[in-house]
Scaffold this motif. Structure first.
Motif, mmCIF file in Angstrom:
data_model
loop_
_atom_site.group_PDB
_atom_site.id
_atom_site.type_symbol
_atom_site.label_atom_id
_atom_site.label_comp_id
_atom_site.label_asym_id
_atom_site.label_seq_id
_atom_site.Cartn_x
_atom_site.Cartn_y
_atom_site.Cartn_z
ATOM 1 N N HIS A 434 0.270 -3.506 -9.317
ATOM 2 C CA HIS A 434 1.262 -2.540 -8.831
ATOM 3 C C HIS A 434 2.021 -1.901 -9.996
ATOM 4 O O HIS A 434 2.078 -0.670 -10.110
ATOM 5 C CB HIS A 434 2.246 -3.249 -7.892
ATOM 6 C CG HIS A 434 3.309 -2.352 -7.333
ATOM 7 N ND1 HIS A 434 3.256 -1.846 -6.055
ATOM 8 C CD2 HIS A 434 4.449 -1.855 -7.880
ATOM 9 C CE1 HIS A 434 4.322 -1.084 -5.849
ATOM 10 N NE2 HIS A 434 5.061 -1.079 -6.942
ATOM 11 N N GLU A 467 5.401 5.391 -5.471
ATOM 12 C CA GLU A 467 5.332 4.008 -5.011
ATOM 13 C C GLU A 467 4.180 3.800 -4.032
ATOM 14 O O GLU A 467 3.608 2.713 -3.955
ATOM 15 C CB GLU A 467 6.662 3.595 -4.377
ATOM 16 C CG GLU A 467 7.837 3.597 -5.348
ATOM 17 C CD GLU A 467 7.688 2.555 -6.454
ATOM 18 O OE1 GLU A 467 6.769 1.723 -6.395
ATOM 19 O OE2 GLU A 467 8.511 2.589 -7.392
ATOM 20 N N LEU A 471 1.293 0.859 -4.432
ATOM 21 C CA LEU A 471 0.911 -0.062 -3.358
ATOM 22 C C LEU A 471 -0.560 0.133 -2.988
ATOM 23 O O LEU A 471 -1.285 -0.834 -2.718
ATOM 24 C CB LEU A 471 1.816 0.160 -2.145
ATOM 25 C CG LEU A 471 1.738 -0.848 -0.999
ATOM 26 C CD1 LEU A 471 1.872 -2.277 -1.496
ATOM 27 C CD2 LEU A 471 2.813 -0.539 0.045
ATOM 28 N N GLU A 496 2.120 -6.551 0.615
ATOM 29 C CA GLU A 496 2.108 -5.455 1.591
ATOM 30 C C GLU A 496 3.071 -5.742 2.738
ATOM 31 O O GLU A 496 3.774 -4.850 3.225
ATOM 32 C CB GLU A 496 0.693 -5.225 2.122
ATOM 33 C CG GLU A 496 0.609 -3.995 3.013
ATOM 34 C CD GLU A 496 -0.788 -3.721 3.530
ATOM 35 O OE1 GLU A 496 -0.929 -2.756 4.321
ATOM 36 O OE2 GLU A 496 -1.740 -4.451 3.163
ATOM 37 N N ARG A 499 6.520 -4.815 1.859
ATOM 38 C CA ARG A 499 6.836 -3.392 2.004
ATOM 39 C C ARG A 499 6.986 -2.992 3.471
ATOM 40 O O ARG A 499 7.767 -2.101 3.798
ATOM 41 C CB ARG A 499 5.754 -2.550 1.332
ATOM 42 C CG ARG A 499 5.888 -2.364 -0.170
ATOM 43 C CD ARG A 499 6.240 -3.608 -0.922
ATOM 44 N NE ARG A 499 6.278 -3.420 -2.363
ATOM 45 C CZ ARG A 499 5.411 -3.974 -3.212
ATOM 46 N NH1 ARG A 499 4.408 -4.721 -2.765
ATOM 47 N NH2 ARG A 499 5.552 -3.796 -4.517
ATOM 48 N N ARG A 502 10.353 -4.048 4.491
ATOM 49 C CA ARG A 502 11.338 -3.108 3.961
ATOM 50 C C ARG A 502 11.626 -1.971 4.950
ATOM 51 O O ARG A 502 12.763 -1.510 5.051
ATOM 52 C CB ARG A 502 10.837 -2.511 2.646
ATOM 53 C CG ARG A 502 11.016 -3.387 1.436
ATOM 54 C CD ARG A 502 10.417 -2.722 0.221
ATOM 55 N NE ARG A 502 10.971 -3.282 -1.013
ATOM 56 C CZ ARG A 502 10.616 -2.860 -2.221
ATOM 57 N NH1 ARG A 502 9.712 -1.892 -2.345
ATOM 58 N NH2 ARG A 502 11.160 -3.403 -3.304
ATOM 59 N N GLU A 537 16.728 -8.259 -3.108
ATOM 60 C CA GLU A 537 16.090 -7.107 -2.467
ATOM 61 C C GLU A 537 17.006 -6.472 -1.422
ATOM 62 O O GLU A 537 17.180 -5.257 -1.396
ATOM 63 C CB GLU A 537 14.772 -7.539 -1.826
ATOM 64 C CG GLU A 537 13.645 -7.756 -2.803
ATOM 65 C CD GLU A 537 13.237 -6.469 -3.505
ATOM 66 O OE1 GLU A 537 13.323 -5.396 -2.881
ATOM 67 O OE2 GLU A 537 12.835 -6.540 -4.673
ATOM 68 N N TYR A 541 18.538 -2.579 -1.272
ATOM 69 C CA TYR A 541 18.434 -1.570 -0.222
ATOM 70 C C TYR A 541 19.811 -1.014 0.148
ATOM 71 O O TYR A 541 19.936 0.141 0.547
ATOM 72 C CB TYR A 541 17.771 -2.141 1.031
ATOM 73 C CG TYR A 541 16.495 -2.914 0.789
ATOM 74 C CD1 TYR A 541 15.674 -2.623 -0.303
ATOM 75 C CD2 TYR A 541 16.112 -3.948 1.632
ATOM 76 C CE1 TYR A 541 14.520 -3.348 -0.533
ATOM 77 C CE2 TYR A 541 14.955 -4.675 1.405
ATOM 78 C CZ TYR A 541 14.165 -4.371 0.314
ATOM 79 O OH TYR A 541 13.021 -5.090 0.072
ATOM 80 N N ALA A 548 13.468 2.157 -0.216
ATOM 81 C CA ALA A 548 12.490 1.107 0.080
ATOM 82 C C ALA A 548 11.491 1.505 1.154
ATOM 83 O O ALA A 548 10.463 0.841 1.318
ATOM 84 C CB ALA A 548 13.223 -0.172 0.503
ATOM 85 N N THR A 549 11.764 2.565 1.900
ATOM 86 C CA THR A 549 10.831 3.000 2.945
ATOM 87 C C THR A 549 9.662 3.788 2.371
ATOM 88 O O THR A 549 8.658 3.998 3.066
ATOM 89 C CB THR A 549 11.549 3.865 3.987
ATOM 90 O OG1 THR A 549 11.984 5.091 3.380
ATOM 91 C CG2 THR A 549 12.753 3.142 4.573
ATOM 92 N N TYR A 551 7.439 3.191 -0.045
ATOM 93 C CA TYR A 551 6.221 2.513 -0.492
ATOM 94 C C TYR A 551 5.137 2.508 0.588
ATOM 95 O O TYR A 551 4.012 2.967 0.376
ATOM 96 C CB TYR A 551 6.549 1.067 -0.868
ATOM 97 C CG TYR A 551 7.533 0.907 -2.001
ATOM 98 C CD1 TYR A 551 7.142 0.327 -3.204
ATOM 99 C CD2 TYR A 551 8.866 1.296 -1.869
ATOM 100 C CE1 TYR A 551 8.033 0.145 -4.245
ATOM 101 C CE2 TYR A 551 9.771 1.129 -2.907
ATOM 102 C CZ TYR A 551 9.345 0.554 -4.092
ATOM 103 O OH TYR A 551 10.240 0.391 -5.114
ATOM 104 N N LYS A 552 5.474 1.964 1.739
ATOM 105 C CA LYS A 552 4.478 1.792 2.787
ATOM 106 C C LYS A 552 4.078 3.141 3.378
ATOM 107 O O LYS A 552 2.898 3.367 3.685
ATOM 108 C CB LYS A 552 5.037 0.887 3.890
ATOM 109 C CG LYS A 552 3.968 0.314 4.814
ATOM 110 C CD LYS A 552 3.136 -0.737 4.088
ATOM 111 C CE LYS A 552 2.243 -1.511 5.035
ATOM 112 N NZ LYS A 552 1.188 -0.719 5.668
#
Length: 610
Positions: A434, A467, A471, A496, A499, A502, A537, A541, A548-549, A551-552
């Motif tokens: 990563h 990001e 990932l 994963e 994330r 998150r 973490e 946030y 943080a949203t 990445y996924k």
């Protein structure tokens, strides 16, 4: 000078005639003849007004220009407003360039620039909805980190510039205080725990004996590597640093400490952005910025819940196959795994050094093994470093630091070794992929080396893309066989899952009014992470709403685009060519990336038809 401006991204034509009337027009005119000259000039002028940015980019030093290294940025609210107005005025000029007169590449640059500038205009009402002094990346920790990692000392002149910057800390911190008081007047006060964290950090900083402070020890280390420096001169420089830390730096920190001590009584326990004036609208804007989508908080929250269920199911299958009891549920199973001492290094200096060496070995291995998947590869190398001890307690598990623009400083993967239990062996490969290869180092270093692009596109800040790629890189490494052991794959899935969680926690905190404790409890129950990491973490946030949203959301979009290309092209699909499309334009909003992949599919189909 020509080389300097070329590295900064100024167009080739204006460099060729630098010094002539045409170049003067391109530099000073409201609207240069060439579009790329305008966008490059705008960013380069702003960079030249930020000495810290110039130091971070590192392209002037190779041209023998170092004066900026003696100054710190103007951090006043007035200067911030001036910079925003400059950018919004640039949007007005940008719109005067007609699409029909631009090349395809320039049209894309215009589209990306307008995306950023339009967002700045829409979100300017929320520009104070942040906490400049915070436990994650506040100026109180960013300044010593900057001096340690970015301010190079290869000569006496460099060391004198280092001292000059120490002289300016009080001025810069007073400017930050002005901004903090402006936020306080607007009702934008950090949660109490943030104040507690930064007070603890800053008190520890000023209580450190001067000659043990990172600002002193870092300079001492750098001076020890300067060739030909007499011991007497070295000691004079160190004495100058000691005097300035005591008379300039520590008083600046004491000013922050006094302010936050009186602010403490005004702070509350609620953590979400919703509690601030216009906080809900500010969070909506943050989600648009970080995901480059129009997804609502509710949509993102539900997506996270769905992904958590899916990924946990896969992880439970691996755990059961490894003989770990899963009947009591996910959290107890992960706790059983994480409590096994087989998966941890010794809690010693030697153990921590071995972690760094093993990370480097993992990166060297994959760097050699993925040639078939990439045509584009960065020219600059990368190295693994430990997060400085003074800030690792409140830092994330790892982060990547970009190389210097001229390649004089490599990319760096910083690992947090504060809590040895936060680095189980089965998670190390995924984290290295990563932060390093083929994740952040590939994407960011490649973008910085794309000389055909305007400067701003080589450093553009679209988090969902940046990001999301990192990932995606974890997933790609697994597909290519670099996580063959079941527990290594479990480490990938856990990352994963992290994330996906998150998505739930970030929206829970800022839209659904979760408390800090609710968020910590949910994350502990659904990740199997070390409690120290979970707390860091969740608190991240809180001070970085929406980030943080990204990445996924970004990863799922890149996988969706790859699947679309594979389905459309069949045997014509080439993974390296797909990666070229994703990487060769710098970071982009996801909807623009979507269109470029569609264009790639159409081109490949047309070639096959012919």
């Amino acid at each position: 000078m020509k080389k300097m401006l070329k590295r900064a991204g100024i167009g080739l034509l204006s460099i060729t005639v630098l010094g002539g009337a045409f170049a003067a027009h391109e530099w000073y005119a409201e609207k240069p003849f060439f579009f790329r000259n305008f966008v490059d000039r705008t960013l380069v002028k702003m960079a030249f007004e930020s000495p810290e940015t110039l130091t971070s980019l590192g392209f002037l030093e190779s041209a023998g220009i170092k004066g900026h290294n003696a100054r710190l940025d103007d951090a006043s609210p007035a200067r911030s407003d001036e910079q925003l107005n400059t950018l919004l005025d640039a949007r007005r000029v940008l719109m005067t360039y007609e699409d029909a007169d631009l090349s395809e590449e320039d049209r894309l640059s215009k589209e990306v620039a307008l995306y950023l500038l339009n967002f700045m205009d829409e979100a300017k009402a929320f520009r104070h909805h942040n906490y400049p002094v915070n436990q994650m990346f506040g100026v109180q920790s960013a300044f010593p980190s900057f001096m340690q990692s970015k301010h190079q000392v290869t000569s006496v002149e460099d060391a004198e510039h280092y001292l000059a910057r120490l002289d300016q800390v009080e001025r810069k911190f007073l400017q930050y205080l002005e901004g903090l008081k402006l936020r306080e007047e607007k009702g934008i006060v950090p949660p109490r725990f943030v104040i507690d964290r930064v007070l603890t950090e800053m008190r520890g900083f000023v209580d450190t004996p001067t000659t043990q402070n990172i600002l002193y020890t870092s300079l001492a280390q750098k001076l020890s590597e300067v060739e030909g420096l007499a011991e007497e001169e070295k000691q004079d420089l160190l004495a100058g640093a000691e005097q300035r830390i005591e008379s300039r730096v520590y008083p600046a920190y004491h000013g922050f400490i006094a302010y936050f001590e009186q602010l403490h009584a005004k702070a509350g326990e609620d953590a979400g952005l919703w509690r601030l004036p216009q906080g809900e609208q500010a969070y909506d804007a943050a989600l648009r910025l970080f995901t480059t989508t129009d997804y609502s908080a509710e949509e993102i929250h539900n997506l996270g819940l769905s992904e958590v269920d899916r990924i946990q199911s896969q992880m439970l299958e691996i755990l059961a196959a490894e003989g770990i009891e899963t009947t009591a549920g996910f959290a107890p199973a992960m706790e059983a795994l994480s409590s096994d001492p087989r998966f941890y290094y010794p809690d010693t200096d030697q153990g921590r050094q071995q972690i760094l060496e093993d990370y480097q070995r993992i990166l060297d291995e994959i760097d050699e093994g993925i040639a078939q998947a990439f045509n584009l590869r960065p020219g600059v190398g990368m190295e693994v470093k430990r997060i400085p001890a003074f800030k690792e307690k409140t830092s994330p598990g790892a982060y990547y630091e970009q190389p210097a623009l001229d390649g004089s400083r490599p990319g760096r993967f910083y690992a947090n070794l504060y809590d040895i239990k936060a680095t189980p062996t089965y998670s190390m490969r995924t984290l290295a992929y990563h932060e390093g290869i083929p994740g952040h180092h590939f994407q960011i270093a490649i973008a910085m080396e794309l000389e055909g692009l305007p400067f701003f596109r080589r450093v553009s800040p679209f988090t969902a893309y940046v990001e999301g790629w990192a990932l995606y890189a974890e997933h790609l490494a697994w597909e290519m066989g670099f996580q063959q052991q079941p527990l290594d794959n479990l480490g990938r899935l856990q990352a994963e899952l992290f994330r996906a969680v998150r998505l739930v926690v970030d929206t829970g905190l800022h839209a659904k009014r979760w408390t800090r404790e609710q968020a910590i409890d949910y994350m502990l129950a659904n990740t199997g992470m070390a409690e120290s990491d979970v707390i860091a973490e969740v608190e991240r946030y809180i001070v970085m709403p929406g980030q943080a949203t990204a990445y996924k959301v970004g990863m799922m979009k890149i996988l969706e685009l790859r699947e679309r290309a594979q389905q459309a092209l069949g045997e014509q699909f080439n993974l390296a060519a797909f990666h070229d499309v994703v990487l060769r334009n710098g970071a982009l909003p996801l909807d623009i990336l979507d269109r470029l992949v569609n264009d790639y599919i159409a081109r490949e189909r047309a070639l096959a038809a012919n």
